[in-house]
Design a protein around this motif. Structure first.
Motif, PDB file in Angstrom:
ATOM      1  N   LYS A  98      88.213  52.188  46.814  1.00  0.00           N
ATOM      2  CA  LYS A  98      86.812  52.384  45.747  1.00  0.00           C
ATOM      3  C   LYS A  98      87.041  53.654  45.605  1.00  0.00           C
ATOM      4  CE  LYS A  98      82.216  50.987  45.512  1.00  0.00           C
ATOM      5  NZ  LYS A  98      80.426  50.419  45.576  1.00  0.00           N
ATOM      6  N   LEU A  99      86.666  54.197  44.474  1.00  0.00           N
ATOM      7  CA  LEU A  99      86.779  55.563  44.052  1.00  0.00           C
ATOM      8  C   LEU A  99      87.534  56.366  43.509  1.00  0.00           C
ATOM      9  CD1 LEU A  99      82.669  56.880  45.029  1.00  0.00           C
ATOM     10  CD2 LEU A  99      83.485  55.006  42.752  1.00  0.00           C
ATOM     11  N   ILE A 100      88.988  56.198  44.373  1.00  0.00           N
ATOM     12  CA  ILE A 100      90.249  56.236  44.333  1.00  0.00           C
ATOM     13  C   ILE A 100      90.360  56.647  42.907  1.00  0.00           C
ATOM     14  CG2 ILE A 100      92.469  56.389  45.948  1.00  0.00           C
ATOM     15  CD1 ILE A 100      90.241  57.364  47.244  1.00  0.00           C
ATOM     16  N   ASP A 101      91.467  57.584  42.436  1.00  0.00           N
ATOM     17  CA  ASP A 101      91.860  57.639  40.688  1.00  0.00           C
ATOM     18  C   ASP A 101      93.148  57.153  40.650  1.00  0.00           C
ATOM     19  OD1 ASP A 101      89.946  59.867  40.588  1.00  0.00           O
ATOM     20  OD2 ASP A 101      90.527  60.846  41.695  1.00  0.00           O
ATOM     21  N   PRO A 102      93.358  56.470  40.364  1.00  0.00           N
ATOM     22  CA  PRO A 102      94.992  55.871  40.166  1.00  0.00           C
ATOM     23  C   PRO A 102      96.144  56.552  40.172  1.00  0.00           C
ATOM     24  CG  PRO A 102      93.554  55.494  37.390  1.00  0.00           C
ATOM     25  CD  PRO A 102      92.574  56.696  39.110  1.00  0.00           C
ATOM     26  N   GLY A 103      96.969  56.163  41.201  1.00  0.00           N
ATOM     27  CA  GLY A 103      98.447  57.074  41.430  1.00  0.00           C
ATOM     28  C   GLY A 103      97.319  57.667  42.758  1.00  0.00           C
ATOM     29  N   THR A 104      96.331  57.646  43.513  1.00  0.00           N
ATOM     30  CA  THR A 104      96.519  57.876  44.527  1.00  0.00           C
ATOM     31  C   THR A 104      96.182  57.035  45.757  1.00  0.00           C
ATOM     32  OG1 THR A 104      93.159  58.090  44.165  1.00  0.00           O
ATOM     33  CG2 THR A 104      96.153  60.448  43.866  1.00  0.00           C
ATOM     34  N   LEU A 105      96.762  57.899  46.714  1.00  0.00           N
ATOM     35  CA  LEU A 105      96.219  56.706  48.103  1.00  0.00           C
ATOM     36  C   LEU A 105      95.031  56.967  48.955  1.00  0.00           C
ATOM     37  CD1 LEU A 105      99.357  55.424  49.265  1.00  0.00           C
ATOM     38  CD2 LEU A 105      98.022  54.123  47.800  1.00  0.00           C
ATOM     39  N   PRO A 106      94.139  55.821  49.452  1.00  0.00           N
ATOM     40  CA  PRO A 106      92.812  56.528  50.149  1.00  0.00           C
ATOM     41  C   PRO A 106      93.750  57.097  51.788  1.00  0.00           C
ATOM     42  CG  PRO A 106      93.074  53.905  50.112  1.00  0.00           C
ATOM     43  CD  PRO A 106      93.613  54.984  49.460  1.00  0.00           C
ATOM     44  N   SER A 107      93.087  57.497  52.144  1.00  0.00           N
ATOM     45  CA  SER A 107      93.456  58.635  53.466  1.00  0.00           C
ATOM     46  C   SER A 107      93.644  57.375  54.560  1.00  0.00           C
ATOM     47  CB  SER A 107      93.079  59.711  53.620  1.00  0.00           C
ATOM     48  OG  SER A 107      90.771  59.467  53.869  1.00  0.00           O
ATOM     49  N   GLY A 108      92.491  56.503  54.613  1.00  0.00           N
ATOM     50  CA  GLY A 108      92.127  55.351  55.888  1.00  0.00           C
ATOM     51  C   GLY A 108      92.925  54.776  55.598  1.00  0.00           C
ATOM     52  N   MET A 109      92.775  53.499  56.037  1.00  0.00           N
ATOM     53  CA  MET A 109      94.073  52.436  56.844  1.00  0.00           C
ATOM     54  C   MET A 109      93.121  50.649  56.855  1.00  0.00           C
ATOM     55  SD  MET A 109      96.239  52.881  59.684  1.00  0.00           S
ATOM     56  CE  MET A 109      96.792  50.958  59.252  1.00  0.00           C
ATOM     57  N   VAL A 110      93.696  49.676  56.747  1.00  0.00           N
ATOM     58  CA  VAL A 110      93.377  48.702  57.218  1.00  0.00           C
ATOM     59  C   VAL A 110      94.771  47.714  58.235  1.00  0.00           C
ATOM     60  CG1 VAL A 110      92.773  46.232  57.233  1.00  0.00           C
ATOM     61  CG2 VAL A 110      92.287  47.980  55.620  1.00  0.00           C
ATOM     62  N   ILE A 111      94.534  47.360  59.147  1.00  0.00           N
ATOM     63  CA  ILE A 111      94.980  46.701  60.234  1.00  0.00           C
ATOM     64  C   ILE A 111      94.272  45.266  59.878  1.00  0.00           C
ATOM     65  CG2 ILE A 111      95.861  46.058  62.463  1.00  0.00           C
ATOM     66  CD1 ILE A 111      96.515  49.443  62.702  1.00  0.00           C
ATOM     67  N   ALA A 112      95.638  44.097  59.996  1.00  0.00           N
ATOM     68  CA  ALA A 112      94.617  42.777  59.677  1.00  0.00           C
ATOM     69  C   ALA A 112      95.986  42.132  60.754  1.00  0.00           C
ATOM     70  CB  ALA A 112      95.044  42.019  58.552  1.00  0.00           C
ATOM     71  N   ASN A 113      94.696  41.427  61.647  1.00  0.00           N
ATOM     72  CA  ASN A 113      95.924  41.067  63.240  1.00  0.00           C
ATOM     73  C   ASN A 113      95.129  39.378  62.962  1.00  0.00           C
ATOM     74  OD1 ASN A 113      97.186  41.276  65.419  1.00  0.00           O
ATOM     75  ND2 ASN A 113      95.193  40.343  66.053  1.00  0.00           N
ATOM     76  N   ASP A 114      96.156  38.431  63.448  1.00  0.00           N
ATOM     77  CA  ASP A 114      95.938  37.165  63.568  1.00  0.00           C
ATOM     78  C   ASP A 114      97.503  36.949  64.854  1.00  0.00           C
ATOM     79  OD1 ASP A 114      94.284  35.024  61.960  1.00  0.00           O
ATOM     80  OD2 ASP A 114      96.177  33.998  62.877  1.00  0.00           O
ATOM     81  N   LEU A 115      96.794  35.955  65.665  1.00  0.00           N
ATOM     82  CA  LEU A 115      97.962  35.337  66.745  1.00  0.00           C
ATOM     83  C   LEU A 115      98.857  34.494  66.261  1.00  0.00           C
ATOM     84  CD1 LEU A 115      98.892  35.091  69.225  1.00  0.00           C
ATOM     85  CD2 LEU A 115      97.252  33.400  69.622  1.00  0.00           C
ATOM     86  N   ASP A 116      98.745  33.593  64.980  1.00  0.00           N
ATOM     87  CA  ASP A 116      99.546  32.682  64.585  1.00  0.00           C
ATOM     88  C   ASP A 116     100.463  33.103  63.544  1.00  0.00           C
ATOM     89  OD1 ASP A 116      99.175  29.989  62.574  1.00  0.00           O
ATOM     90  OD2 ASP A 116      99.271  28.853  64.068  1.00  0.00           O
ATOM     91  N   VAL A 117     101.425  32.830  63.632  1.00  0.00           N
ATOM     92  CA  VAL A 117     102.069  33.132  62.932  1.00  0.00           C
ATOM     93  C   VAL A 117     102.457  32.495  61.183  1.00  0.00           C
ATOM     94  CG1 VAL A 117     105.343  33.168  62.286  1.00  0.00           C
ATOM     95  CG2 VAL A 117     104.203  33.568  64.220  1.00  0.00           C
ATOM     96  N   GLN A 118     102.362  31.198  61.581  1.00  0.00           N
ATOM     97  CA  GLN A 118     102.310  30.754  59.981  1.00  0.00           C
ATOM     98  C   GLN A 118     100.650  31.319  58.925  1.00  0.00           C
ATOM     99  OE1 GLN A 118     101.768  26.782  60.975  1.00  0.00           O
ATOM    100  NE2 GLN A 118     104.487  26.659  61.027  1.00  0.00           N
ATOM    101  N   ARG A 119     100.283  31.413  60.205  1.00  0.00           N
ATOM    102  CA  ARG A 119      98.548  32.060  59.581  1.00  0.00           C
ATOM    103  C   ARG A 119      99.127  33.481  59.033  1.00  0.00           C
ATOM    104  NH1 ARG A 119      93.707  31.187  62.839  1.00  0.00           N
ATOM    105  NH2 ARG A 119      92.672  31.671  60.922  1.00  0.00           N
ATOM    106  N   CYS A 120      99.689  33.868  59.623  1.00  0.00           N
ATOM    107  CA  CYS A 120     100.427  35.593  59.169  1.00  0.00           C
ATOM    108  C   CYS A 120     100.543  35.744  58.029  1.00  0.00           C
ATOM    109  CB  CYS A 120     100.635  36.753  60.040  1.00  0.00           C
ATOM    110  SG  CYS A 120     100.536  36.835  61.646  1.00  0.00           S
ATOM    111  N   ASN A 121     101.519  34.380  57.910  1.00  0.00           N
ATOM    112  CA  ASN A 121     102.336  34.127  56.200  1.00  0.00           C
ATOM    113  C   ASN A 121     100.944  34.020  55.510  1.00  0.00           C
ATOM    114  OD1 ASN A 121     104.769  34.393  57.206  1.00  0.00           O
ATOM    115  ND2 ASN A 121     105.153  32.107  57.593  1.00  0.00           N
TER     116      ASN A 121
END
Length: 849
Positions: A207-230
């Motif tokens: 949110k509020l990031i200018d086009p062509g730039t990236l935020p300094s934060g990040m998201v790690i999304a985790n799940d145990l089940d391999v198929q649900r990771c897909n």
């Protein structure tokens, strides 16, 4: 390495297929056929029985709602759930989509409630910011079958497939809103699949990031089940982000990724010192934990017939462990949201209370009643009872001795162990009790005295913790599903005893996890590509006991269906930590049939390798004229050890780059299923191999890199832009604007970008938002965009075309294009690889990269 020799019951549940509750067996049909009249040829379809006496009794005693509201509460649980969806604010067309809903569909659609009264057909959810979430009072069946609604249904299907909207249950959208995510935050989604909430979190950091730039934060999304990771990867792929890492771990044992002291002085750790990241911790943590899922009864009616109190009891221990692990990974001053799609206080308030007790004052429960004021919610309960094997238990001191290996003090409001109670006389031994935690009468030990009655009359304990700061959403307050949410703030570090979480092995000991896991009824998870909703809460409920709780053999399973099976030797756990030498040696794998990949100590997982082939990287920068100011070198990764056969190159943000470097120095503790934004793809066609640069820009990476390109760019008029989308390939001399055709012929052979130039705009102006990947062939320009993306872009440029006086008539344009193709304007054989490579953007079911 997970699961071998442990948790047999859970692996058995994991491998069992779900009973098809929608279809009678053949024997049922044959038996029934003998009982019906001979004139009847087909059995009538019978809906699910939307009642359960045990359910009614349980929640009446728990006083989830006041007695005077019970009838309304239960009536809503028996009604179909309204369809809900969210406009993805990351889409460049989200304003147009919102405007179409507000100005077109809201005025043209009408609906009736169950009593035949006219109601608002679609409306924005008043509590969701910026009118980006909508609810339709039509059921999903009505949307499919009513011809009057065909246009609206087609709109939903198209925009969902493209990725502009996400079908998501309304209450499922709530938890991320209370996390207060900002662009500089590191966020962990512990049980992320199928990915709707992860998508929300990504939108928040962008949110509020200018086009062509990236935020300094990040998201790690985790799940145990391999198929649900897909599925998670597929859902989030539409975001086109370089700030996401998808991991494959048990949530309660998510790695801390700590940089060991004995490696802190290594010469290779300089960049870690510069970044300041020595341990992976998060500003925000979302614990949307596995649960029994009875808050989803409106869209999963098969839960009615399988519901029992043992389901919640069996998950309490795991839920506490996941929440405590999330708290341990949370930075001091950070915020964590705990949520379930269950109404059961044993899975909700009891877990929150136990987490507060274990944290020893390091966590506080935040009162968020003033946030999202238009969201109807109820305060958390301060008292409840536990039901086990036909007994109502008001406190832990009431628990019979033979059940103390199953029930824990933390399930009760006070959390106090109390004094032991003599066991009532029973007709069968405790060894004969079923391990599934069910509450069915035939499975219960029969008490010889009137203990059940006396227990029922006991007054429940009252918690002294501020559990009223939790919130419970119930269906009849705003015609939705049910949900529970609690928001924590971390004041200081956790005590050492609380920060360490014991391994959950499924052993039925009170000090470990609580009761044995019940076999929870699964719910159907429909493919995202068919236009139907993917029930995020249903997935949690359905696969809880196997996919998200206990140790399985998933750590050793290949992450892709086409990988070779692991032999016995490879299946053994590595005893040595990985070293850089091993990673370097892996690059010497001979070309040919792809071998089983190894990511550090994780078998069957593609490695994550920084792409440092300077000749290739410099060639890409020169061909596309990538500006030096763009952080390019050092941000490219690949998932293939053989650098001579790299097909895809991914781009990662600064924050993800730091995490990957830390993970390497920490011994590759993270099992990474997907990372980075696909930026370049190798062009394998004959013509592509002769181009100066064999790597073309992918559709996903184009929005990020386009503002930093100075070469291989064409600015097109609206007419020629539309013709490219319509006819896919046009010869240089057949463009309406001859200057455009001339400039195209002057480009180097290979990938190029065609940008829509608005009326009166010059090429020196800021780049416009609409652009498409193309291939500059020897005699023509060919589009490398999927058919569905072409269709969407055509709709977006149709309105400007209606005022363009220079546009030729449709018949004339089609005649020109047909003539061009007839003269050999398109070489479909040469471009097949290019088109196929780009289809994964919106059409293909996701596979792990």
């Amino acid at each position: 390495m997970g699961g071998r020799g442990r948790s047999r019951t859970q692996r058995k549940h994991f491998r069992q297929s779900r009973e098809n509750v929608w279809k009678r067996s053949k024997s049922d049909h044959s038996d029934a056929a003998n009982l019906i009249d001979a004139s009847a040829t087909n059995l009538a379809w019978e809906p699910f029985a939307t009642q359960n006496q045990a359910f009614d009794e349980y929640y009446k005693v728990q006083e989830i709602v006041p007695p005077q509201e019970w009838d309304a509460f239960i009536d809503y649980l028996r009604k179909p759930l309204p369809a809900a969806f969210r406009i993805n604010s990351s889409s460049q067309f989200y304003v147009d989509i919102r405007s179409q809903l507000e100005n077109d569909f809201m005025n043209s659609l009408q609906a009736e409630d169950a009593d035949g009264n006219e109601v608002e057909a679609i409306k924005p959810l008043p509590w969701y910011p910026d009118n980006l979430a909508w609810q339709s009072n039509f059921s999903r069946n009505q949307l499919r079958k009513n011809q009057i609604l065909e246009r609206f249904h087609d709109f939903l299907k198209l925009e969902n497939e493209i990725g502009n909207i996400t079908r998501q249950e309304a209450v499922s959208m709530v938890p991320p809103l209370f996390l207060d995510v900002r662009p500089d935050h590191f966020v962990l989604d512990m049980c992320a699949a199928p990915g709707s909430k992860t998508f929300q979190l990504l939108e928040m950091i962008y949110k509020l990031i200018d086009p062509g730039t990236l935020p300094s934060g990040m998201v790690i999304a985790n799940d145990l089940d391999v198929q649900r990771c897909n599925l998670l990867i597929h859902q989030t792929k539409r975001m086109c982000t370089a700030n996401l890492v998808v991991t494959n771990h048990e949530a309660q044992h998510f790695p801390s990724c700590h940089l060991h002291r004995n490696r802190a002085g290594d010469s290779q750790s300089g960049y870690i010192k510069e970044s300041g990241i020595r341990q992976l911790q998060f500003d925000r943590v979302l614990c949307d934990v596995p649960c029994s899922g009875d808050g989803t009864l409106r869209k999963a009616p098969d839960i009615w017939r399988k519901w029992n109190a043992g389901m919640g009891n069996g998950l309490h221990g795991l839920q506490v462990q996941i929440a405590m692990r999330g708290a341990a990974l949370l930075k001091v001053g950070g915020r964590m949201v705990y949520s379930t799609c269950s109404m059961n206080p044993v899975e909700n308030e009891a877990v929150v209370a136990e987490v507060l007790r274990r944290s020893g004052g390091a966590l506080e429960l935040i009162n968020v009643s003033s946030e999202l004021p238009q969201l109807a919610r109820r305060p958390g309960l301060k008292k409840w009872k536990v039901r086990d094997k036909g007994l109502w238990l008001a406190s832990y001191k009431d628990v019979p001795k033979y059940r103390r290996s199953v029930l824990t003090p933390g399930m009760f409001p006070s959390g106090e162990p109390g004094a032991e109670t003599p066991d009532p006389e029973i007709k069968q031994s405790s060894e004969q009790l079923h391990e599934d935690g069910t509450d069915n009468a035939e499975n219960e030990p029969q008490l010889m005295d009137d203990s059940a009655t006396t227990m029922d009359n006991l007054e429940a304990e009252v918690s002294d913790l501020p559990l009223e700061h939790c919130m419970r959403i119930v269906s009849h307050d705003q015609n939705s599903g049910a949900f529970f949410i609690a928001v924590f703030h971390k004041i200081t570090s956790l005590p050492a005893s609380a920060a360490s979480v014991k391994k959950f092995t499924g052993v039925t000991k009170a000090t470990d996890s609580g009761s044995p896991q019940p076999q929870i009824p699964k719910t159907e998870m429909k493919d995202a590509l068919n236009g139907d909703e993917i029930g995020e809460e249903n997935v949690n409920a359905g696969e809880t006991p196997n996919g998200n709780s206990l140790d399985t053999e998933m750590d050793e399973a290949p992450l892709e269906a086409d990988k070779n099976k692991i032999d016995d030797e490879n299946a053994k756990e590595e005893t040595e930590p990985p070293t850089e030498a091993k990673v370097v040696d892996a690059t010497k794998i001979a070309a040919g049939k792809r071998k089983l990949q190894i990511q550090g100590r994780w078998r069957g997982v593609d490695p994550v390798i920084f792409y440092k082939e300077d000749a290739v990287v410099n060639g890409i920068m020169e061909f596309y004229g990538i500006k030096e100011s763009f952080p390019f070198k050092g941000h490219l990764i690949t998932r293939n050890n053989d650098m001579n056969h790299v097909k895809r190159i991914y781009y990662v943000s600064d924050s993800v780059k730091e995490v990957l470097e830390l993970n390497f120095l920490a011994g590759q503790q993270l099992k990474i299923a997907s990372v980075g934004l696909k930026m370049f793809e190798r062009q394998t066609s004959k013509e592509g191999s002769n181009a100066p640069c064999i790597f073309r820009i992918s559709s996903e990476g184009l929005p990020l890199i386009l503002p930093h390109m100075t070469k291989q760019i064409l600015h097109s008029s609206v007419v020629d832009f539309k013709h490219l989308l319509q006819y896919k390939t046009i010869k240089f001399q057949d463009f309406v604007d001859p200057e455009f055709g001339k400039k195209a012929s002057e480009l180097m052979l290979g990938c190029c970008v065609v940008v829509l130039k608005k009326e009166g705009q010059t090429s020196s102006d800021a780049l416009p938002p609409l652009a498409i990947n193309c291939w500059r062939g020897r005699t023509n320009v060919s589009v490398m965009v999927t058919a569905i993306d072409c269709q969407e872009l055509l709709e977006r440029v149709t309105a400007p075309l209606s005022t363009d006086t220079d546009e030729p008539s449709k018949g004339e344009a089609e005649a020109e294009a047909d003539s061009s193709i007839a003269e050999g304007g398109v070489d479909h054989g040469k471009m097949k690889d290019s088109e196929d490579g780009s289809r994964s953007n919106a059409r293909e079911t996701a596979t792990l990269v």
